[in-house]
Design an enzyme around this catalytic site. Structure first.
Site, mmCIF file in Angstrom:
data_model
loop_
_atom_site.group_PDB
_atom_site.id
_atom_site.type_symbol
_atom_site.label_atom_id
_atom_site.label_comp_id
_atom_site.label_asym_id
_atom_site.label_seq_id
_atom_site.Cartn_x
_atom_site.Cartn_y
_atom_site.Cartn_z
ATOM 1 N N THR A 85 0.867 -1.186 0.000
ATOM 2 C CA THR A 85 0.000 0.000 0.000
ATOM 3 C C THR A 85 0.909 1.243 0.000
ATOM 4 O O THR A 85 0.959 1.978 0.977
ATOM 5 C CB THR A 85 -0.919 0.023 1.243
ATOM 6 O OG1 THR A 85 -0.122 -0.235 2.429
ATOM 7 C CG2 THR A 85 -2.014 -0.997 1.155
ATOM 8 N N GLU A 150 -0.427 -5.639 10.928
ATOM 9 C CA GLU A 150 0.819 -6.316 11.296
ATOM 10 C C GLU A 150 1.807 -5.292 11.854
ATOM 11 O O GLU A 150 1.962 -4.218 11.298
ATOM 12 C CB GLU A 150 1.398 -7.007 10.054
ATOM 13 C CG GLU A 150 2.659 -7.775 10.300
ATOM 14 C CD GLU A 150 2.532 -8.732 11.490
ATOM 15 O OE1 GLU A 150 1.642 -9.595 11.482
ATOM 16 O OE2 GLU A 150 3.319 -8.589 12.452
ATOM 17 N N PHE A 151 2.494 -5.668 12.944
ATOM 18 C CA PHE A 151 3.417 -4.737 13.608
ATOM 19 C C PHE A 151 4.874 -5.185 13.515
ATOM 20 O O PHE A 151 5.736 -4.609 14.162
ATOM 21 C CB PHE A 151 3.029 -4.564 15.076
ATOM 22 C CG PHE A 151 1.636 -4.008 15.252
ATOM 23 C CD1 PHE A 151 1.418 -2.637 15.194
ATOM 24 C CD2 PHE A 151 0.549 -4.850 15.431
ATOM 25 C CE1 PHE A 151 0.135 -2.113 15.330
ATOM 26 C CE2 PHE A 151 -0.739 -4.342 15.561
ATOM 27 C CZ PHE A 151 -0.945 -2.966 15.515
ATOM 28 N N LEU A 152 5.143 -6.249 12.731
ATOM 29 C CA LEU A 152 6.521 -6.754 12.677
ATOM 30 C C LEU A 152 7.473 -5.687 12.152
ATOM 31 O O LEU A 152 7.070 -4.775 11.431
ATOM 32 C CB LEU A 152 6.600 -8.015 11.816
ATOM 33 C CG LEU A 152 6.248 -7.933 10.321
ATOM 34 C CD1 LEU A 152 7.348 -7.323 9.498
ATOM 35 C CD2 LEU A 152 5.921 -9.316 9.804
ATOM 36 N N ARG A 153 8.742 -5.825 12.549
ATOM 37 C CA ARG A 153 9.787 -4.930 12.045
ATOM 38 C C ARG A 153 10.705 -5.706 11.116
ATOM 39 O O ARG A 153 11.085 -6.838 11.445
ATOM 40 C CB ARG A 153 10.638 -4.388 13.205
ATOM 41 C CG ARG A 153 9.901 -3.502 14.148
ATOM 42 C CD ARG A 153 10.624 -3.410 15.468
ATOM 43 N NE ARG A 153 10.721 -4.726 16.103
ATOM 44 C CZ ARG A 153 11.385 -4.963 17.240
ATOM 45 N NH1 ARG A 153 12.019 -4.011 17.854
ATOM 46 N NH2 ARG A 153 11.412 -6.177 17.757
ATOM 47 N N LYS A 206 -3.012 0.750 13.730
ATOM 48 C CA LYS A 206 -1.727 0.571 13.038
ATOM 49 C C LYS A 206 -1.111 1.933 12.667
ATOM 50 O O LYS A 206 0.084 2.177 12.892
ATOM 51 C CB LYS A 206 -1.938 -0.286 11.783
ATOM 52 C CG LYS A 206 -0.737 -0.395 10.885
ATOM 53 C CD LYS A 206 0.421 -1.116 11.542
ATOM 54 C CE LYS A 206 1.680 -0.967 10.692
ATOM 55 N NZ LYS A 206 2.854 -1.547 11.317
ATOM 56 N N GLY A 255 19.249 9.367 14.646
ATOM 57 C CA GLY A 255 19.728 8.751 13.413
ATOM 58 C C GLY A 255 19.683 9.744 12.277
ATOM 59 O O GLY A 255 19.466 10.944 12.492
ATOM 60 N N CYS A 262 7.617 1.763 5.625
ATOM 61 C CA CYS A 262 6.391 1.978 6.406
ATOM 62 C C CYS A 262 6.238 3.392 6.956
ATOM 63 O O CYS A 262 5.318 4.104 6.549
ATOM 64 C CB CYS A 262 6.314 0.972 7.544
ATOM 65 S SG CYS A 262 6.041 -0.703 6.937
ATOM 66 N N LYS A 265 5.511 6.475 4.483
ATOM 67 C CA LYS A 265 4.241 6.434 3.737
ATOM 68 C C LYS A 265 3.033 6.366 4.685
ATOM 69 O O LYS A 265 1.965 6.909 4.380
ATOM 70 C CB LYS A 265 4.214 5.264 2.746
ATOM 71 C CG LYS A 265 4.098 3.911 3.402
ATOM 72 C CD LYS A 265 3.379 2.910 2.529
ATOM 73 C CE LYS A 265 3.357 1.535 3.155
ATOM 74 N NZ LYS A 265 2.203 1.236 3.967
HETATM 75 N N1 LIG Z 1 7.491 -4.286 5.483
HETATM 76 C C1 LIG Z 1 7.168 -4.091 6.751
HETATM 77 O O1 LIG Z 1 8.013 -3.994 7.647
HETATM 78 C C2 LIG Z 1 5.716 -3.986 7.141
HETATM 79 C C3 LIG Z 1 5.355 -4.092 8.502
HETATM 80 C C4 LIG Z 1 4.000 -3.997 8.853
HETATM 81 C C5 LIG Z 1 3.052 -3.774 7.874
HETATM 82 N N2 LIG Z 1 3.434 -3.640 6.562
HETATM 83 C C6 LIG Z 1 2.397 -3.438 5.552
HETATM 84 O O2 LIG Z 1 2.156 -4.680 4.895
HETATM 85 C C7 LIG Z 1 1.840 -4.471 3.517
HETATM 86 C C8 LIG Z 1 2.819 -5.230 2.641
HETATM 87 O O3 LIG Z 1 4.114 -4.702 2.856
HETATM 88 P P1 LIG Z 1 5.416 -5.454 2.335
HETATM 89 O O4 LIG Z 1 6.584 -4.696 2.839
HETATM 90 O O5 LIG Z 1 5.288 -6.905 2.619
HETATM 91 O O6 LIG Z 1 5.258 -5.228 0.752
HETATM 92 P P2 LIG Z 1 6.109 -5.904 -0.420
HETATM 93 O O7 LIG Z 1 6.176 -4.879 -1.486
HETATM 94 O O8 LIG Z 1 7.356 -6.495 0.112
HETATM 95 O O9 LIG Z 1 5.191 -7.115 -0.894
HETATM 96 C C9 LIG Z 1 3.965 -6.970 -1.534
HETATM 97 C C10 LIG Z 1 3.799 -8.142 -2.497
HETATM 98 O O10 LIG Z 1 2.453 -8.139 -2.968
HETATM 99 C C11 LIG Z 1 2.461 -8.581 -4.330
HETATM 100 N N3 LIG Z 1 1.193 -8.182 -4.946
HETATM 101 C C12 LIG Z 1 0.770 -6.945 -5.285
HETATM 102 N N4 LIG Z 1 -0.494 -6.999 -5.788
HETATM 103 C C13 LIG Z 1 -0.864 -8.299 -5.753
HETATM 104 C C14 LIG Z 1 -2.066 -8.987 -6.108
HETATM 105 N N5 LIG Z 1 -3.124 -8.327 -6.566
HETATM 106 N N6 LIG Z 1 -2.098 -10.336 -5.937
HETATM 107 C C15 LIG Z 1 -1.021 -10.993 -5.445
HETATM 108 N N7 LIG Z 1 0.124 -10.388 -5.092
HETATM 109 C C16 LIG Z 1 0.205 -9.060 -5.227
HETATM 110 C C17 LIG Z 1 3.694 -7.931 -4.892
HETATM 111 O O11 LIG Z 1 4.144 -8.590 -6.073
HETATM 112 C C18 LIG Z 1 4.692 -8.062 -3.738
HETATM 113 O O12 LIG Z 1 5.469 -9.231 -3.819
HETATM 114 C C19 LIG Z 1 1.887 -2.947 3.326
HETATM 115 O O13 LIG Z 1 0.592 -2.434 3.494
HETATM 116 C C20 LIG Z 1 2.781 -2.475 4.452
HETATM 117 O O14 LIG Z 1 2.516 -1.145 4.831
HETATM 118 C C21 LIG Z 1 4.744 -3.767 6.177
#
Ligand SMILES: NC(=O)c1ccc[n+]([C@@H]2O[C@H](COP(=O)([O-])OP(=O)(O)OC[C@H]3O[C@@H](n4cnc5c(N)ncnc54)[C@H](O)[C@@H]3O)[C@@H](O)[C@H]2O)c1
Length: 438
Positions: A85, A150-153, A206, A255, A262, A265
């Site tokens: 997102t 999700e709250f993972l880091r 979140k 830092g 995250c 955005k």
């Molecule tokens: N990365 C973090 O540390 C973290 C922590 C908590 C929450 N989040 C939230 O979790 C969500 C995902 O983050 P992320 O870092 O894992 O993203 P990411 O970009 O690593 O992964 C997203 C995946 O979704 C796939 N995708 C997109 N549209 C799709 C669809 N229609 N069908 C199937 N697959 C599709 C993409 O190809 C990609 O591999 C975001 O909303 C983010 O804000 C992320």
């Protein structure tokens, strides 16, 4: 229980691997065929400690599979949406295109009663939007919505997933709550609290958590600069302040400015939500502009340290990832610093133990070093951008010897001022008196 996780990125893969490890049959679906092919061959496309082994174990046990199709949805009891997102191009709002596409694809594949769960970070109102999309696409679908942020880091994602501080579940239907309670039972048994809420509250929790963390970082960063200006030591101030139980010591280190996929955005999306609802979050807006200014000002700090002019200077950049233990380059402060250095006429040698591959497509015209001493050879200054352990443990005398002049600008405060002094460095860190050799 059978599960489908849509989106096999940082969150989706960790969620899929951990839930399959709890014993659930799990299919991770991603629209990127290359990513799925890699995973099917046992290769993991991201760097996350412990993840590769966890995936391998559960793949071998037959509980974890990967697919580009939504076929598994028809048999799943719970379907998680964990797609990206990002910020929408040109404004602050979250781009919901991936989530909406996933909702349409899930809708077409639904058969028996299913709980559809948003795990992605999504603006308030999204679960209800998804509900409407699914109903429009498949009027007969038997499902309930839940929001389970999700709250993972990154960098400790597996550990965070299996030992979270809390699980937040927004759901109105008792059936959905029961199913998710059963899903998280292995964690509930270990006394992880579940916070059951409505859909909107879960979605807002979140963003509120991330906004609070962003405010804390922006605050400690400004405080560090003040310490530098008045002769105080930020590390002492943090300890004195953070031992107050109302405040705490975690997440209180200065830092280069927060980055990553995250915080930047998410605070933008929350600011947009506030504006749209005519309830501006001015504290969050201030944290955002403070951070933007800080990241944009990094190159000036480096210029000041090398005497005012970067032209012809050789700068070694230690660390490119937005933080240690990840290869994620999204909104890393290095993405702003490195081009600013080269535009000002410096040559840059960069080194990162894990993020080099991900970083290569972001920078041109810089040198890539295999290890820190190579990066530092002949350098006028080393700039520490990421707090990798690799950089903490360097032989400082050797580092000083290979450099043109022994100058370190440390945007992570990873070294003790005393040890830098003994090794003969000019050492500029955050909110601590600079070390200047006599
Ligand atoms: N990365 C973090 O540390 C973290 C922590 C908590 C929450 N989040 C939230 O979790 C969500 C995902 O983050 P992320 O870092 O894992 O993203 P990411 O970009 O690593 O992964 C997203 C995946 O979704 C796939 N995708 C997109 N549209 C799709 C669809 N229609 N069908 C199937 N697959 C599709 C993409 O190809 C990609 O591999 C975001 O909303 C983010 O804000 C992320």
């Amino acid at each position: 229980m059978r599960l489908v996780i849509v989106g096999a990125g940082y969150v989706g893969l960790v969620t899929g691997a951990c839930l399959s490890d709890f014993g659930f049959d799990t299919v991770c679906v991603d629209s990127d065929p290359e990513r799925i092919a890699m995973l099917q061959e046992g290769r993991v496309p991201i760097h996350e400690p412990g993840l590769e082994q966890l995936i391998a174990n559960n793949q071998v046990a037959g509980r974890l599979t990967f697919s580009t199709t939504y076929e598994g949805v028809s048999e799943a009891e719970v379907v998680f949406i964990a797609v990206g997102t990002p910020s929408r191009r040109g404004d602050d709002e979250a781009d919901m295109a991936f989530v909406h596409q996933a909702a349409r694809d899930i809708a077409r594949a639904l058969t028996d009663y299913t709980v559809v769960v948003t795990k992605s970070t999504v603006p308030v109102g999204t679960a209800r939007q998804i509900e409407a999309i699914i109903k429009a696409e498949n009027p007969k679908a038997d499902f309930d919505m839940a929001a389970n942020p999700e709250f993972l880091r990154e960098g400790s994602a597996v550990a965070d997933f299996i030992t979270p501080d809390r699980i937040v579940i927004g759901a109105e239907a008792e059936r959905a709550r029961e199913r998710l309670r059963a899903l998280y039972l292995p964690l509930v048994m270990r006394r992880v609290p579940i916070v059951f809420t409505g859909l909107e509250s879960a979605e807002l929790i979140k963003y509120a958590a991330n906004a609070y963390l962003a405010i804390r970082i922006a605050f400690v960063n400004e405080l560090a600069d003040l310490c530098g200006g008045v002769g105080a030591d930020i590390q002492a101030v943090i300890r004195g302040v953070g031992l107050d139980e109302r405040i705490g010591l975690n997440y209180l280190q200065p830092g280069p400015g927060f980055g990553g996929s995250c915080l930047p955005k998410d605070i933008r999306a929350l600011i947009a939500t506030g504006r749209a609802a005519a309830h501006r979050l001015t504290v969050v807006e201030a944290a955002k502009s403070s951070n933007d200014r800080r990241v944009e000002g990094l190159a000036h700090r480096v210029a000041d340290a090398v005497g005012g002019d970067l032209k012809g200077k050789r700068i070694a950049v230690f660390g490119l990832a937005f933080k240690a233990d990840t290869d994620d380059m999204r909104r890393a402060a290095s993405l702003t610093l490195v081009p600013a250095l080269t535009e000002a006429g410096a040559s840059v040698a960069a080194c990162d133990p894990v993020a080099m591959q991900a970083a290569r497509r972001h920078f041109c015209g810089i040198d890539w070093a295999e290890e820190p001493y190579e990066a530092a050879t002949g350098a006028d200054a080393v700039v520490v951008m990421t707090e990798w352990n690799l950089f903490r443990g360097l032989d400082l005398e050797r580092l000083a010897q290979v450099m043109k002049q022994p100058l370190v600008i440390d945007f992570r405060n990873i070294y003790l001022t005393g040890e830098m002094e003994r090794a003969g460095f000019t050492y500029i860190s955050l909110g601590r008196p600079p070390v200047m050799p006599d």
